[in-house]
Design a protein around this motif. Structure first.
Motif, mmCIF file in Angstrom:
data_model
loop_
_atom_site.group_PDB
_atom_site.id
_atom_site.type_symbol
_atom_site.label_atom_id
_atom_site.label_comp_id
_atom_site.label_asym_id
_atom_site.label_seq_id
_atom_site.Cartn_x
_atom_site.Cartn_y
_atom_site.Cartn_z
ATOM 1 N N PRO A 1 -7.316 28.723 -16.086
ATOM 2 C CA PRO A 1 -6.714 27.880 -15.827
ATOM 3 C C PRO A 1 -7.913 27.778 -14.854
ATOM 4 C CG PRO A 1 -5.056 29.508 -14.730
ATOM 5 C CD PRO A 1 -6.467 30.357 -15.432
ATOM 6 N N PHE A 2 -8.103 25.801 -14.417
ATOM 7 C CA PHE A 2 -8.786 25.254 -13.172
ATOM 8 C C PHE A 2 -9.296 25.534 -12.296
ATOM 9 C CE2 PHE A 2 -10.951 21.986 -10.642
ATOM 10 C CZ PHE A 2 -12.232 22.324 -11.166
ATOM 11 N N GLU A 3 -9.748 26.252 -12.036
ATOM 12 C CA GLU A 3 -10.467 26.697 -9.910
ATOM 13 C C GLU A 3 -10.632 25.919 -9.446
ATOM 14 O OE1 GLU A 3 -10.751 30.708 -9.688
ATOM 15 O OE2 GLU A 3 -8.953 31.042 -10.979
ATOM 16 N N THR A 4 -11.178 25.271 -8.792
ATOM 17 C CA THR A 4 -11.848 24.103 -7.392
ATOM 18 C C THR A 4 -12.519 25.290 -6.945
ATOM 19 O OG1 THR A 4 -9.450 22.392 -7.444
ATOM 20 C CG2 THR A 4 -12.000 22.603 -6.089
ATOM 21 N N GLY A 5 -13.951 25.208 -7.232
ATOM 22 C CA GLY A 5 -14.639 26.308 -6.377
ATOM 23 C C GLY A 5 -14.750 27.112 -6.509
ATOM 24 N N ALA A 6 -14.555 27.684 -8.203
ATOM 25 C CA ALA A 6 -15.497 28.463 -8.314
ATOM 26 C C ALA A 6 -16.497 28.630 -8.900
ATOM 27 C CB ALA A 6 -13.807 28.565 -9.974
ATOM 28 N N GLY A 7 -17.217 29.575 -7.999
ATOM 29 C CA GLY A 7 -18.570 29.634 -8.040
ATOM 30 C C GLY A 7 -19.419 30.261 -9.170
ATOM 31 N N ASP A 8 -18.275 31.348 -9.738
ATOM 32 C CA ASP A 8 -18.692 31.965 -10.493
ATOM 33 C C ASP A 8 -19.115 31.138 -11.927
ATOM 34 O OD1 ASP A 8 -16.284 32.517 -10.925
ATOM 35 O OD2 ASP A 8 -16.150 34.811 -10.946
ATOM 36 N N ARG A 9 -18.530 30.146 -11.797
ATOM 37 C CA ARG A 9 -18.329 29.840 -13.457
ATOM 38 C C ARG A 9 -19.035 28.796 -13.727
ATOM 39 N NH1 ARG A 9 -11.707 28.749 -14.152
ATOM 40 N NH2 ARG A 9 -11.003 30.188 -13.948
ATOM 41 N N ILE A 10 -19.429 28.014 -14.826
ATOM 42 C CA ILE A 10 -20.346 27.255 -15.438
ATOM 43 C C ILE A 10 -19.076 26.206 -16.325
ATOM 44 C CG2 ILE A 10 -22.282 26.681 -17.048
ATOM 45 C CD1 ILE A 10 -23.031 29.382 -17.285
ATOM 46 N N VAL A 11 -19.132 24.653 -15.556
ATOM 47 C CA VAL A 11 -18.110 23.797 -15.780
ATOM 48 C C VAL A 11 -18.873 22.595 -16.381
ATOM 49 C CG1 VAL A 11 -16.542 21.952 -14.924
ATOM 50 C CG2 VAL A 11 -16.459 24.289 -14.475
ATOM 51 N N ALA A 12 -18.481 22.159 -17.782
ATOM 52 C CA ALA A 12 -19.006 21.022 -18.221
ATOM 53 C C ALA A 12 -17.894 19.753 -18.946
ATOM 54 C CB ALA A 12 -20.258 21.592 -20.152
ATOM 55 N N GLY A 13 -18.879 18.701 -19.311
ATOM 56 C CA GLY A 13 -17.589 18.271 -19.484
ATOM 57 C C GLY A 13 -18.002 16.797 -20.734
ATOM 58 N N ALA A 14 -17.223 16.308 -21.107
ATOM 59 C CA ALA A 14 -17.890 15.172 -22.103
ATOM 60 C C ALA A 14 -16.738 14.217 -21.724
ATOM 61 C CB ALA A 14 -17.811 15.039 -23.605
ATOM 62 N N ASP A 15 -16.857 12.693 -21.932
ATOM 63 C CA ASP A 15 -16.061 11.395 -22.508
ATOM 64 C C ASP A 15 -16.237 10.903 -23.591
ATOM 65 O OD1 ASP A 15 -14.754 9.159 -21.669
ATOM 66 O OD2 ASP A 15 -15.859 8.559 -19.852
ATOM 67 N N PHE A 16 -14.222 10.591 -23.398
ATOM 68 C CA PHE A 16 -13.918 10.120 -25.366
ATOM 69 C C PHE A 16 -14.684 8.214 -25.076
ATOM 70 C CE2 PHE A 16 -11.112 14.091 -26.008
ATOM 71 C CZ PHE A 16 -12.427 14.202 -26.434
ATOM 72 N N GLY A 17 -14.886 8.193 -23.841
ATOM 73 C CA GLY A 17 -15.315 6.595 -24.161
ATOM 74 C C GLY A 17 -16.246 5.964 -25.213
ATOM 75 N N SER B 1 -21.198 18.674 -27.955
ATOM 76 C CA SER B 1 -21.736 17.983 -26.643
ATOM 77 C C SER B 1 -21.677 18.666 -25.240
ATOM 78 C CB SER B 1 -21.222 16.987 -26.355
ATOM 79 O OG SER B 1 -19.902 16.406 -25.591
ATOM 80 N N VAL B 2 -20.472 19.626 -25.207
ATOM 81 C CA VAL B 2 -19.709 20.415 -23.994
ATOM 82 C C VAL B 2 -20.317 21.323 -24.221
ATOM 83 C CG1 VAL B 2 -17.790 20.909 -22.851
ATOM 84 C CG2 VAL B 2 -17.461 18.627 -23.862
ATOM 85 N N LEU B 3 -19.840 22.303 -25.412
ATOM 86 C CA LEU B 3 -20.874 23.131 -26.006
ATOM 87 C C LEU B 3 -22.569 23.397 -25.316
ATOM 88 C CD1 LEU B 3 -18.753 24.170 -28.561
ATOM 89 C CD2 LEU B 3 -18.468 25.424 -26.757
ATOM 90 N N SER B 4 -23.128 22.220 -25.496
ATOM 91 C CA SER B 4 -24.266 22.766 -25.330
ATOM 92 C C SER B 4 -24.746 22.494 -24.211
ATOM 93 C CB SER B 4 -25.188 21.031 -26.216
ATOM 94 O OG SER B 4 -24.927 21.501 -27.504
ATOM 95 N N GLU B 5 -23.777 21.420 -23.652
ATOM 96 C CA GLU B 5 -24.239 21.272 -22.108
ATOM 97 C C GLU B 5 -24.060 22.655 -21.681
ATOM 98 O OE1 GLU B 5 -22.301 19.535 -17.929
ATOM 99 O OE2 GLU B 5 -21.803 18.519 -19.464
ATOM 100 N N ILE B 6 -23.266 23.403 -21.096
ATOM 101 C CA ILE B 6 -23.317 25.113 -20.803
ATOM 102 C C ILE B 6 -24.113 25.809 -21.537
ATOM 103 C CG2 ILE B 6 -21.995 27.053 -21.271
ATOM 104 C CD1 ILE B 6 -18.772 25.327 -21.437
ATOM 105 N N VAL B 7 -24.454 25.852 -22.497
ATOM 106 C CA VAL B 7 -25.844 26.672 -23.264
ATOM 107 C C VAL B 7 -27.330 25.793 -21.906
ATOM 108 C CG1 VAL B 7 -27.588 26.842 -25.102
ATOM 109 C CG2 VAL B 7 -24.525 26.313 -25.388
#
Length: 467
Positions: free
Chosen positions: A365-381, A452-458
């Motif tokens: 699950p999503f965890e607010t403030g989990a500093g050991d994670r890399i989070v990325a996102g994309a917008d469908f707009g 595109s989200v995977l590219s951002e993480i990489v």
């Protein structure tokens, strides 16, 4: 009361129970399947399938109304409520009939009808007619709709998924209590079919989403189609005129009321374990009477009893019930034969909601403030395929470990059921974002949004390594 014996007793002929029976017999055990009725599985009779039939009708009406976007002029759209519900029931009954046909092919001597209750750790009473002695038993009794105390006493003006699909016509207005998968799906479908809907939840999540930005988008999207009341507690209800009056307290602490024709309780489905007599088996029970069990082997602590599917309340979705039933059946056969049991690694969590746009939660699950994670996102707009089809709403959020191994995701958007399967498979295989990115993504497809989200993480991992 006549006596019968078997190696494995399976209580419940739903998805988990059927899988358990088949698995036990395939292992060479003599298994007996016990069903008190009506049978046909929760999914086919009152769950997945009738709800998707209702959603399909609602989507047809919605797309017709939205055709102007593409220069297609349809004019007014009318909804024939009785015809909609007649098709839902007809197709639902076909699905149920297929399940029952499969059960009827089991040997007659392997099937018992009646309500089962444990007499001790190795015997069951089936009604007042049969005492069944077993070496191991699988509890696969499913779940039932919860009805919160303020809703009790409303009679036929209260609906659950057990009764919703039996009504002869669509109500003029409907209050939906609960904004989980069932509540949000039915609320949107009914609104698109012309019902005046008010959806109420005491919490803040919608459709299982917790990532703040996606949750905010969900509120805006669904709140644009029907009244959406979060942080709102229903205090009391009463029958009034031809409908129901609900009294509730909003998030600002102010009291208010609402009159609707019908109320749908979508407040969850607790496991059916009461009245089974589990206290006679020696199995350890928690304060709610639920057996304590290992989530991998599904063996209950303290006896030769296993539990699977919705009955264990762990992951109440069909694909998990089917898998759990197979594990429980094999392990029950092993216990009956004095063999060791298996404890396979659980699948990554996978939950979907078939609204439009669809929603999904996969893995950790999503965890607010989990500093050991890399989070990325994309917008469908502005995503190409989504804009072409006029479904460009929502987004994707994906998180990974510092080494790039994918951990989980939440999604709200078009074709999410397919994107979620891709991510779930990657989690099952322990893939990194780079490994999943190194796959073909055809253009133009919704899947390009995932790439595109995977590219951002990489890229974030690359940037970190340069510091």
């Amino acid at each position: 009361m006549r006596d019968e014996t078997c190696d494995v007793a399976v209580i419940g002929a739903g998805t988990a129970g059927l899988a358990a029976y088949r698995a036990a017999t395939e292992e060479g055990a003599r298994a007996v399947l016990i069903e008190r009725g009506p049978g046909g599985t929760t999914c086919a009779r009152v769950g997945c399938m009738p709800s998707k039939l209702l959603i399909a009708a609602a989507e047809a009406a919605h797309r017709a109304r939205e055709a102007d976007l593409f220069g297609i002029r349809i004019g007014s759209v009318s909804v024939d409520g009785p015809a909609v519900l007649e098709r839902v029931r007809a197709e639902r009954d076909r699905f149920v009939g297929k399940v029952l046909e499969g059960v009827d092919r089991f040997p007659e001597g392997d099937r018992l009808s009646g309500t089962a209750r444990f007499l001790d750790s190795h015997s069951l009473a089936i009604g007042d007619a049969v005492r069944l002695r077993f070496r191991a038993a699988v509890v696969a009794t499913g779940s039932s709709p919860a009805v919160p105390e303020p809703l009790r006493g409303l009679g036929d003006r209260l609906l659950t998924t057990d009764t919703l699909f039996e009504i002869p016509d669509l109500p003029r207005s409907l209050a939906v209590l609960g904004l989980g998968a069932v509540g949000i799906e039915i609320a949107q479908a009914m609104a698109r079919l012309g019902v005046k809907v008010t959806a109420i939840d005491s919490g803040r999540t919608i459709a299982g989403l917790t990532e703040p930005d996606l949750l905010e988008r969900a509120v805006a999207i669904f709140g644009g189609e029907f009244a959406l009341l979060q942080d709102t507690r229903v205090e009391a209800t009463r029958r009034e005129g031809e409908g129901v009056r609900l009294s509730f307290t909003g998030k600002d602490g102010a009291g208010s009321s609402l009159e609707v024709e019908r109320v749908l309780s979508a407040a969850g489905r607790p496991p059916n374990v009461g009245g089974l007599g589990l206290e006679t088996t020696g199995v350890a029970l928690d304060g709610d009477g639920m057996p304590e069990f290992d989530s991998r082997s599904l063996v209950c602590r303290g006896g030769p009893i296993l539990i699977a599917g919705d009955a264990d309340g762990w992951r109440p979705v069909l694909h998990e019930a089917s898998r759990q039933g197979g594990i429980a059946g094999r392990n029950a056969a092993a216990l009956a034969a004095g063999r060791s049991t298996e404890a396979p690694e659980p699948w990554p969590a996978l939950a979907m909601v078939f609204t439009h746009p669809q929603a999904a939660a996969i893995g950790a699950p999503f965890e607010t403030g989990a500093g050991d994670r890399i989070v990325a996102g994309a917008d469908f707009g502005n995503q190409g395929r989504a804009r072409a089809e006029g479904v460009n709403r929502g987004g994707i959020r994906l998180w990974a470990a510092p080494n790039g191994r994918l951990l989980g995701a939440e999604m709200l958007g078009p074709a999410v059921e397919h994107l979620a399967h891709i991510v779930s498979g990657a989690l099952r295989d322990g893939l990194t974002a780079a490994a999943l990115l190194d796959r073909p993504y055809y253009h133009p497809t919704i899947e390009e949004g995932l790439s595109s989200v995977l590219s951002e993480i990489v890229q974030k991992i690359t940037d970190e390594s340069r510091l």
